[in-house]
Scaffold this motif. Structure first.
Motif, PDB file in Angstrom:
ATOM      1  N   SER A 153       0.586  -1.069   0.056  1.00 48.71           N
ATOM      2  CA  SER A 153       0.360   0.362  -0.457  1.00 48.71           C
ATOM      3  C   SER A 153       0.682   1.326   0.397  1.00 48.71           C
ATOM      4  O   SER A 153       2.008   0.880  -0.220  1.00 48.71           O
ATOM      5  CB  SER A 153      -0.979  -0.163   1.223  1.00 48.71           C
ATOM      6  N   GLN A 154      -0.109   2.480  -0.450  1.00 49.74           N
ATOM      7  CA  GLN A 154       1.031   3.002  -0.342  1.00 49.74           C
ATOM      8  C   GLN A 154       1.116   3.791   1.284  1.00 49.74           C
ATOM      9  O   GLN A 154       1.199   5.646   1.561  1.00 49.74           O
ATOM     10  CB  GLN A 154       0.392   4.735  -1.427  1.00 49.74           C
ATOM     11  N   TYR A 180      -9.375  -0.690  -8.812  1.00 54.37           N
ATOM     12  CA  TYR A 180      -8.127   0.689  -9.179  1.00 54.37           C
ATOM     13  C   TYR A 180      -7.406   0.272 -10.299  1.00 54.37           C
ATOM     14  O   TYR A 180      -7.989  -0.469 -11.308  1.00 54.37           O
ATOM     15  CB  TYR A 180      -6.353   0.668  -8.046  1.00 54.37           C
ATOM     16  N   LEU A 192      -3.194   0.359 -12.583  1.00 56.80           N
ATOM     17  CA  LEU A 192      -2.857  -0.203 -12.335  1.00 56.80           C
ATOM     18  C   LEU A 192      -1.487  -0.604 -14.287  1.00 56.80           C
ATOM     19  O   LEU A 192      -2.437  -0.506 -14.570  1.00 56.80           O
ATOM     20  CB  LEU A 192      -3.444  -1.722 -12.372  1.00 56.80           C
ATOM     21  N   ILE A 204       1.414   0.134  -9.492  1.00 57.63           N
ATOM     22  CA  ILE A 204       0.169   0.962  -9.271  1.00 57.63           C
ATOM     23  C   ILE A 204       0.770   2.885 -10.085  1.00 57.63           C
ATOM     24  O   ILE A 204       2.102   3.451  -9.583  1.00 57.63           O
ATOM     25  CB  ILE A 204      -0.924   1.776  -8.398  1.00 57.63           C
ATOM     26  N   ASN A 244       0.075   6.358  -9.896  1.00 56.55           N
ATOM     27  CA  ASN A 244      -0.442   8.034  -9.417  1.00 56.55           C
ATOM     28  C   ASN A 244      -1.820   8.337  -9.619  1.00 56.55           C
ATOM     29  O   ASN A 244      -1.510   8.548 -10.786  1.00 56.55           O
ATOM     30  CB  ASN A 244       0.679   8.895  -8.513  1.00 56.55           C
ATOM     31  N   TYR A 245      -2.940   8.498  -8.564  1.00 61.11           N
ATOM     32  CA  TYR A 245      -4.078   8.866  -9.286  1.00 61.11           C
ATOM     33  C   TYR A 245      -3.920  10.432  -9.447  1.00 61.11           C
ATOM     34  O   TYR A 245      -5.267  10.852  -9.886  1.00 61.11           O
ATOM     35  CB  TYR A 245      -5.430   8.647  -8.695  1.00 61.11           C
ATOM     36  N   SER A 280     -11.886   3.295  -7.314  1.00 64.68           N
ATOM     37  CA  SER A 280     -12.099   2.455  -7.098  1.00 64.68           C
ATOM     38  C   SER A 280     -13.396   1.677  -8.478  1.00 64.68           C
ATOM     39  O   SER A 280     -13.258   0.516  -8.947  1.00 64.68           O
ATOM     40  CB  SER A 280     -13.223   1.196  -6.158  1.00 64.68           C
ATOM     41  N   SER A 319     -12.366   0.608 -12.056  1.00 66.91           N
ATOM     42  CA  SER A 319     -11.503  -0.076 -12.187  1.00 66.91           C
ATOM     43  C   SER A 319     -12.355  -0.883 -13.587  1.00 66.91           C
ATOM     44  O   SER A 319     -11.563  -1.326 -14.314  1.00 66.91           O
ATOM     45  CB  SER A 319     -10.746  -1.320 -11.427  1.00 66.91           C
ATOM     46  N   GLU A 357       5.596   5.721  -6.606  1.00 66.86           N
ATOM     47  CA  GLU A 357       5.645   4.897  -7.254  1.00 66.86           C
ATOM     48  C   GLU A 357       5.746   5.739  -8.879  1.00 66.86           C
ATOM     49  O   GLU A 357       6.401   4.824 -10.272  1.00 66.86           O
ATOM     50  CB  GLU A 357       3.973   4.874  -7.749  1.00 66.86           C
ATOM     51  N   THR A 414      -2.083   1.145 -18.527  1.00 65.14           N
ATOM     52  CA  THR A 414      -3.225   0.796 -17.327  1.00 65.14           C
ATOM     53  C   THR A 414      -3.788  -0.827 -17.662  1.00 65.14           C
ATOM     54  O   THR A 414      -4.616  -0.712 -19.050  1.00 65.14           O
ATOM     55  CB  THR A 414      -3.176   1.404 -16.262  1.00 65.14           C
ATOM     56  N   PHE A 445      -7.667  -4.602  -5.421  1.00 66.91           N
ATOM     57  CA  PHE A 445      -6.527  -4.326  -4.596  1.00 66.91           C
ATOM     58  C   PHE A 445      -7.058  -5.532  -3.480  1.00 66.91           C
ATOM     59  O   PHE A 445      -6.262  -5.307  -3.340  1.00 66.91           O
ATOM     60  CB  PHE A 445      -6.912  -3.492  -4.249  1.00 66.91           C
TER      61      PHE A 445
END
Ligand SMILES: Cc1cc2nc3c(=O)[nH]c(=O)nc-3n(C[C@H](O)[C@H](O)[C@H](O)COP(=O)(O)OP(=O)(O)OC[C@H]3O[C@@H](n4cnc5c(N)ncnc54)[C@H](O)[C@@H]3O)c2cc1C
Length: 471
Positions: A57-58, A259, A262, A269, A271-272, A297, A300, A328, A397, A402
Motif C-alpha cells: 500500500s501507500q 483500482y 495499474l 500503480i 499515482n492517481y 475504485s 477499475s 511509484e 494501465t 486490490f
C-alpha cells in the motif's frame, strides 16, 4: 481450499493469552493493543518475512478528529466521518460498525503516533477527497506502506509482542460452544506446533487471492476472463472461512476496492494524482470512456470493460512536474514505463491508437477546461489548467482488484457476531478479515479506508481480546 476446525482438545505445546494471526497492519496493531492492555501476545505470520497487502500500500490511513488534523485547523470529528461513510455507501454500511470506526479512528492514529512512535503525518498534497468531506488523509513521510509496516513491526518488538514468522496457522481448535481453544501452526521447516489461547484475533486480511471465493462472492470480477488480483498472495480468506465455520455471520461479501490505474506490465500503480490534476484516460480507440475522477475504485471496471481491458493515461510536462516526487511515479520512470512524444500524432503512433480520435479527445479536453461545453461523463475539467499541445506522456494501465471489503461481521469492539447478533465467545476479527465500511460492490470505498479498518479494528480487537476475561 477448505479450512479446518478441530473440536477435540489437544495437548498444547504452548499456551498464551492472546493469539493474533497475520502480521499486516491489522494484526500488528491488535498485538500492540493487547500488549498495552497487559496481555501476553503471540503474533503468527505465514510468510518468512511479513509484508502483507500493507507493504504494497501507500500507507495512507483515513481517520477523523486526530491531533494532526487539529494542528492544521482541520475541523473533523466522528459525526462528520460517520455521515461521510453513510453518504458514500448510500446507507449500506453497517451503522454500528461505521459508528465504531468513526469514533475510534482518530484515537487509533493518536495512540500509534504518541505511544508507539509511528511517524504519522497529514498528507496535504492529496488533491481529491472522493467522499471524504475534509482532509483526513494520514500517512507516513515516504508515502510507502513498507515504512508504516516497518514502524509497526519495530513497535511490536519493542512492546514485547512475540512475532513468529514462517508460521502458517492451518487449523483452529474449538470447543462445543465455539470457543477457540488454540491453533495449529505449520512452520516452514515442516514442524507442527499446537498453541493454546484464551482469545483469538483473526487478521489474515480478505480473500482476494482465493479465486474460488472471488468467483462466488464477487462475480463481476471473479468470473471475467480479465480477473486480475493485485494484493498480497497470502490473502486466501482463511480467517473469514474459520469464522464462518464457527458460526460467524458474513457481511458485504460483494464489496471490493478496485483500482483503475495499474501499470499491469510493471506491477506498479500509477499515482492517481495525475488524473486528479488534469490527466485523461483513453481506450485503444483514442476515446475517453468515463469520468476518471468520479470514483477510483469503480474506475477499475470502467477500464476493464474497454477493448482488451486496457487504457492509456495521458498527461503533459506540467502534470509530470506535479507528481514526479511520488515514489511509484519515480519507480515507473526508472523503468522507462512512460512513452513520450512531442505531438499528438507521434503519441498516437507510439501507443497505437487512431491519431484523429486522439486529437479530437485532447482538443475536447482543452475546450472543457476552458469552460466550453460539458463533459459527456460529467467530469469538471475547469478544476485544472488544460493539457498543453505537447509533449505528452502516456502509460498503459488496466483495472485490478486490490482488496476485498466483505468479511466477518463484528460488533463495536471487533468481536465476531453470529447471524442472531450474539457474539462468538472469544473470536475477534480485524482489517480485511472483518466486514468493512464500504457498503456493497465497488463504489462505496472511501480512500484509505482499508488501513483505517486495519488500525482501528486492530486497536479495538486487541484491547477487547486482552480484557475478555475481565468482563
Ligand atoms: C497496491 C495497494 C495499495 C493500497 N493502498 C492503500 C492505502 O494507501 N491506504 C489504505 O487504506 N489501503 C490501501 N490498500 C489496502 C490495504 O493495503 C489493506 O486494506 C490493508 O493492508 C489490510 O491490512 P491487513 O493487516 O488486514 O492485511 P495484510 O496486510 O494483507 O496482512 C495479512 C497477513 O496475514 C497473513 N496470513 C494470511 N493467512 C494466514 C494464516 N493462515 N496464518 C498466518 N498468517 C496468515 C498474510 O501473509 C499477511 O501477512 C492498498 C492495497 C493495495 C493492494
Amino acid at each position: 481450499m477448505t479450512v479446518k476446525i478441530d473440536r477435540t482438545k489437544p495437548e498444547f505445546d504452548l499456551e498464551t493469552a492472546v493469539i493474533v494471526v497475520g502480521a499486516g497492519a491489522a494484526g500488528l496493531t491488535a498485538a500492540l493493543a493487547a500488549r498495552d492492555a497487559g496481555a501476553e501476545v503471540l503474533l503468527l505470520e505465514r510468510d518468512p518475512v511479513a509484508r502483507g497487502s500493507t507493504c504494497m500500500s501507500q500507507g495512507f490511513v483515513c481517520a477523523a478528529g486526530t491531533s494532526l488534523q487539529a494542528e492544521r485547523d482541520i475541523e473533523d470529528d466522528a459525526d462528520r466521518f460517520y455521515e461521510d461513510i453513510m453518504a458514500r455507501t448510500r446507507g449500506q454500511a453497517d451503522p454500528v460498525l461505521a459508528r465504531a470506526v468513526a469514533e475510534n479512528s482518530g484515537r487509533a492514529i493518536d495512540w500509534l503516533k504518541d505511544r508507539h512512535g509511528i511517524p504519522f503525518v497529514m498528507n496535504i498534497s492529496w488533491a481529491g477527497f472522493f467522499g471524504h468531506s475534509v482532509n483526513r488523509m494520514h500517512g507516513v513521510p515516504s508515502k510507502r506502506g513498507e515504512e508504516l509496516h516497518g514502524a509497526l513491526m519495530r513497535a511490536a518488538e519493542e512492546a514485547g509482542v512475540d512475532v513468529i514468522t514462517g508460521a502458517h496457522v492451518d487449523l483452529l481448535y474449538a470447543d462445543a460452544d465455539d470457543r477457540v481453544t488454540g491453533v495449529r501452526v505449520q512452520r516452514t521447516d515442516g514442524s507442527v506446533e499446537k498453541v493454546g489461547c484464551d482469545a483469538l484475533v483473526l487478521a489474515t486480511c480478505g480473500f482476494g487471492a482465493n479465486e474460488e471465493m472471488v468467483k462466488e462472492f464477487i462475480p463481476s470480477f471473479g468470473t471475467a476472463s480479465y480477473y486480475k488480483y493485485f494484493g498480497h498472495e497470502g490473502n486466501e480468506g482463511e480467517g473469514i472461512q474459520w469464522g464462518r465455520e464457527l458460526g460467524g455471520a458474513l457481511g458485504s461479501m460483494d464489496a471490493f476496492q478496485g483500482y483503475g490505474a495499474l501499470a499491469g506490465a510493471y506491477g506498479i500503480i500509477v499515482n492517481y494524482d495525475i488524473l486528479m490534476r488534469g490527466g485523461i484516460t483513453v481506450n485503444t480507440e483514442g476515446k475517453r470512456f468515463s469520468n476518471e475522477n468520479l470514483d477510483i475504485s469503480a474506475q477499475s471496471l470502467n477500464v476493464l470493460r474497454q477493448p482488451d481491458g486496457i487504457a492509456w493515461i495521458i498527461f503533459d510536462d506540467a502534470r509530470r512536474e506535479l507528481v514526479q516526487d511520488l515514489p511509484e511515479f519515480q519507480d515507473l520512470t526508472k523503468l522507462g514505463a512512460f512513452k513520450t512524444a512531442a505531438t499528438v500524432e507521434e503519441l498516437a503512433e507510439v501507443i497505437k491508437v487512431p491519431a484523429g480520435a486522439l486529437r479530437e479527445t485532447l482538443d475536447e479536453s482543452r475546450r472543457l477546461a476552458a469552460g466550453e461545453g460539458s463533459c459527456p461523463f460529467g467530469r469538471d475539467f475547469t478544476l485544472n489548467p488544460p493539457l498543453s499541445e505537447g509533449p505528452f506522456h502516456a502509460i498503459q494501465t488496466t483495472g485490478a482488484l486490490f482488496h476485498t471489503q466483505g468479511g466477518l461481521k463484528v460488533d463495536g469492539r471487533a468481536q465476531v457476531l453470529r447471524e442472531d447478533g450474539t457474539v462468538l465467545p472469544n473470536l475477534f476479527a480485524s482489517g480485511g478479515t472483518a466486514e468493512s465500511i464500504s457498503g456493497n460492490h465497488c463504489d462505496g470505498y472511501l480512500p484509505a479506508a482499508g488501513l483505517c479498518m486495519a488500525v482501528t479494528l486492530g486497536m479495538l480487537a486487541g484491547d477487547a481480546a486482552a480484557k475478555l476475561n475481565e468482563d
